[in-house]
Design an enzyme around this catalytic site. Structure first.
Site, PDB file in Angstrom:
ATOM      1  N   TYR A   1      -9.866 -11.009  -5.733  1.00 55.93           N
ATOM      2  CA  TYR A   1      -8.996 -11.049  -6.908  1.00 55.93           C
ATOM      3  C   TYR A   1      -9.283 -12.228  -7.822  1.00 55.93           C
ATOM      4  O   TYR A   1      -8.862 -12.223  -8.971  1.00 55.93           O
ATOM      5  CB  TYR A   1      -7.525 -11.032  -6.471  1.00 55.93           C
ATOM      6  CG  TYR A   1      -7.147  -9.702  -5.891  1.00 55.93           C
ATOM      7  CD1 TYR A   1      -6.997  -8.590  -6.710  1.00 55.93           C
ATOM      8  CD2 TYR A   1      -6.997  -9.522  -4.520  1.00 55.93           C
ATOM      9  CE1 TYR A   1      -6.685  -7.344  -6.176  1.00 55.93           C
ATOM     10  CE2 TYR A   1      -6.691  -8.278  -3.975  1.00 55.93           C
ATOM     11  CZ  TYR A   1      -6.543  -7.200  -4.811  1.00 55.93           C
ATOM     12  OH  TYR A   1      -6.250  -5.969  -4.294  1.00 55.93           O
TER      13      TYR A   1
ATOM     14  N   HIS B   1      -2.709   2.835  -5.890  1.00 56.17           N
ATOM     15  CA  HIS B   1      -3.282   1.613  -5.313  1.00 56.17           C
ATOM     16  C   HIS B   1      -3.584   0.584  -6.403  1.00 56.17           C
ATOM     17  O   HIS B   1      -3.584  -0.621  -6.133  1.00 56.17           O
ATOM     18  CB  HIS B   1      -4.551   1.931  -4.533  1.00 56.17           C
ATOM     19  CG  HIS B   1      -4.908   0.893  -3.519  1.00 56.17           C
ATOM     20  ND1 HIS B   1      -4.115   0.627  -2.410  1.00 56.17           N
ATOM     21  CD2 HIS B   1      -5.941   0.012  -3.457  1.00 56.17           C
ATOM     22  CE1 HIS B   1      -4.672  -0.346  -1.701  1.00 56.17           C
ATOM     23  NE2 HIS B   1      -5.767  -0.736  -2.317  1.00 56.17           N
TER      24      HIS B   1
ATOM     25  N   HIS C   1      -3.554  -9.234   4.130  1.00 59.22           N
ATOM     26  CA  HIS C   1      -4.985  -9.236   4.438  1.00 59.22           C
ATOM     27  C   HIS C   1      -5.248 -10.033   5.715  1.00 59.22           C
ATOM     28  O   HIS C   1      -4.696 -11.115   5.902  1.00 59.22           O
ATOM     29  CB  HIS C   1      -5.787  -9.859   3.293  1.00 59.22           C
ATOM     30  CG  HIS C   1      -5.910  -8.966   2.110  1.00 59.22           C
ATOM     31  ND1 HIS C   1      -6.188  -9.439   0.841  1.00 59.22           N
ATOM     32  CD2 HIS C   1      -5.793  -7.613   1.977  1.00 59.22           C
ATOM     33  CE1 HIS C   1      -6.245  -8.426  -0.003  1.00 59.22           C
ATOM     34  NE2 HIS C   1      -6.007  -7.308   0.667  1.00 59.22           N
TER      35      HIS C   1
ATOM     36  N   LYS D   1      -1.742  -2.527   8.106  1.00 56.43           N
ATOM     37  CA  LYS D   1      -2.870  -2.057   8.903  1.00 56.43           C
ATOM     38  C   LYS D   1      -2.865  -2.707  10.280  1.00 56.43           C
ATOM     39  O   LYS D   1      -2.562  -3.879  10.421  1.00 56.43           O
ATOM     40  CB  LYS D   1      -4.186  -2.355   8.184  1.00 56.43           C
ATOM     41  CG  LYS D   1      -4.428  -1.503   6.941  1.00 56.43           C
ATOM     42  CD  LYS D   1      -5.792  -1.773   6.359  1.00 56.43           C
ATOM     43  CE  LYS D   1      -6.075  -0.842   5.177  1.00 56.43           C
ATOM     44  NZ  LYS D   1      -7.417  -1.091   4.608  1.00 56.43           N
TER      45      LYS D   1
ATOM     46  N   ARG E   1      -0.970  -2.040  -6.701  1.00 58.07           N
ATOM     47  CA  ARG E   1      -1.106  -3.154  -5.753  1.00 58.07           C
ATOM     48  C   ARG E   1      -2.126  -4.164  -6.281  1.00 58.07           C
ATOM     49  O   ARG E   1      -1.899  -5.373  -6.203  1.00 58.07           O
ATOM     50  CB  ARG E   1      -1.530  -2.600  -4.393  1.00 58.07           C
ATOM     51  CG  ARG E   1      -1.882  -3.648  -3.332  1.00 58.07           C
ATOM     52  CD  ARG E   1      -2.144  -2.928  -2.017  1.00 58.07           C
ATOM     53  NE  ARG E   1      -2.941  -3.696  -1.071  1.00 58.07           N
ATOM     54  CZ  ARG E   1      -2.452  -4.548  -0.185  1.00 58.07           C
ATOM     55  NH1 ARG E   1      -1.142  -4.765  -0.130  1.00 58.07           N
ATOM     56  NH2 ARG E   1      -3.244  -5.175   0.655  1.00 58.07           N
TER      57      ARG E   1
ATOM     58  N   ARG F   1       0.866  -1.171   0.000  1.00 54.98           N
ATOM     59  CA  ARG F   1       0.000   0.000   0.000  1.00 54.98           C
ATOM     60  C   ARG F   1       0.911   1.232   0.000  1.00 54.98           C
ATOM     61  O   ARG F   1       2.038   1.177   0.497  1.00 54.98           O
ATOM     62  CB  ARG F   1      -0.892   0.030   1.239  1.00 54.98           C
ATOM     63  CG  ARG F   1      -1.799  -1.191   1.406  1.00 54.98           C
ATOM     64  CD  ARG F   1      -2.558  -1.111   2.721  1.00 54.98           C
ATOM     65  NE  ARG F   1      -3.476  -2.232   2.919  1.00 54.98           N
ATOM     66  CZ  ARG F   1      -3.186  -3.365   3.559  1.00 54.98           C
ATOM     67  NH1 ARG F   1      -1.964  -3.508   4.091  1.00 54.98           N
ATOM     68  NH2 ARG F   1      -4.064  -4.319   3.680  1.00 54.98           N
TER      69      ARG F   1
END
Length: 300
Positions: free
Chosen positions: A281, A246, A272, A178, A249, A155
């Site tokens: 995806y 983004h 994730h 994150k 990515r 990211r």
């Protein structure tokens, strides 16, 4: 002299909780605090009385529907309204305890499929951004940042949070994503070479606790600068408006999946928390194959 016994406003208390206890990002904390402030202002007018923490326990589903109706009147989309409702629920659960927020269905949000760009477009984009700079070290910086997004799936915030501590580079890179989750990503030789070339050119000492990627005045590079330069490059190249930092990515994930990457492995590479976030995806890859089919098939 200020009275230290006066408690902080509820939205401020909540933002402190989000940052300190939940380790939410600065952007999330700022957005959620603004939502709490809007809710309190609405309830004050809606009920005709001051709203304290105890009063929040009286909020009903009808109150929340009225609040969302007001917000939708400002042009809020379904997706933004759903995010707003999620923040409001979190605020009410914090104020009154888990389960305090009334249950209600949020706006229906159609999930879009991220659109990747091709490998040639990714390289052309990074090249154009690089060549648009007259300062060699800035050109090397932009090339390194964009290759890192496409070549390692970072990211933009993760890339810009890297410090000089990552040097000297090895074959892998430890990334903090994150909620402070860390992961290890492999560094392809061209990506490693781009970062090393930039590090050799940057005119400031690369201290371990200093930002790896610098702005022109020596501070941390701002993500807005990268996005602005990408917007200018995609206009020059005639690329879609979906071509953002983004999107690089997204392209990293889609191209790996198309080459047979395992979903679990891709989940780890992307950082994730759940596999469901990665499974989107599979839809991207299917959409890409359908585009190819329609373009190539004689009956397409």
């Amino acid at each position: 002299m200020s009275d230290l016994s006066v408690p902080l406003p509820l939205p401020v208390q909540w933002s402190v909780h989000l940052a300190r206890d939940r380790r939410r990002s600065e952007h999330t904390v700022r957005a959620y605090r603004a939502t709490a402030e809007r809710l309190l202002l609405f309830l004050n007018e809606h009920w005709g009385e001051a709203v304290d923490r105890a009063a929040l326990s009286r909020v009903t589903a009808g109150d929340l529907r009225a609040y969302l109706a007001q917000r939708r009147g400002t042009g809020l989309s379904n997706a933004s309204a759903a995010r707003e409702l999620s923040a409001v629920r979190g605020f009410l659960d914090w104020a009154g305890g888990v389960g305090a927020a009334p249950r209600m269905k949020g706006p229906r949000v159609k999930k879009g499929v991220p659109r990747p760009i091709s490998p040639d477009e990714a390289v052309a984009l990074a090249t154009d951004v690089m060549e648009d700079s007259d300062e060699p070290w800035v050109a090397a910086r932009d090339w390194a940042v964009l290759l890192l997004l496409y070549g390692a799936g970072l990211r933009i915030g993760e890339a810009l949070a890297l410090t000089g501590a990552v040097l000297p580079l090895g074959e892998t890179l430890r990334v903090t994503g994150k909620r402070d989750r860390t992961r290890i990503v492999p560094l392809l030789p061209p990506v490693r070479a781009a970062i090393e070339d930039y590090a050799a050119r940057v005119p400031w000492p690369m201290a371990r606790n200093a930002p790896l990627f610098r702005g022109v005045r020596g501070g941390a590079l701002d993500g807005g600068i990268v996005r602005t330069r990408v917007r200018a490059a995609r206009a020059r190249l005639g690329l879609s408006e979906r071509t953002t930092p983004h999107a690089l990515r997204h392209s990293f994930a889609t191209h790996l999946l198309g080459r047979g990457a395992d979903l679990r492995a891709l989940q780890e590479l992307l950082g994730h928390a759940s596999l469901s976030s990665t499974q989107v995806y599979t839809g991207v890859d299917a959409a890409h194959l359908l585009d190819v089919y329609r373009a190539a098939h004689p009956r397409g």
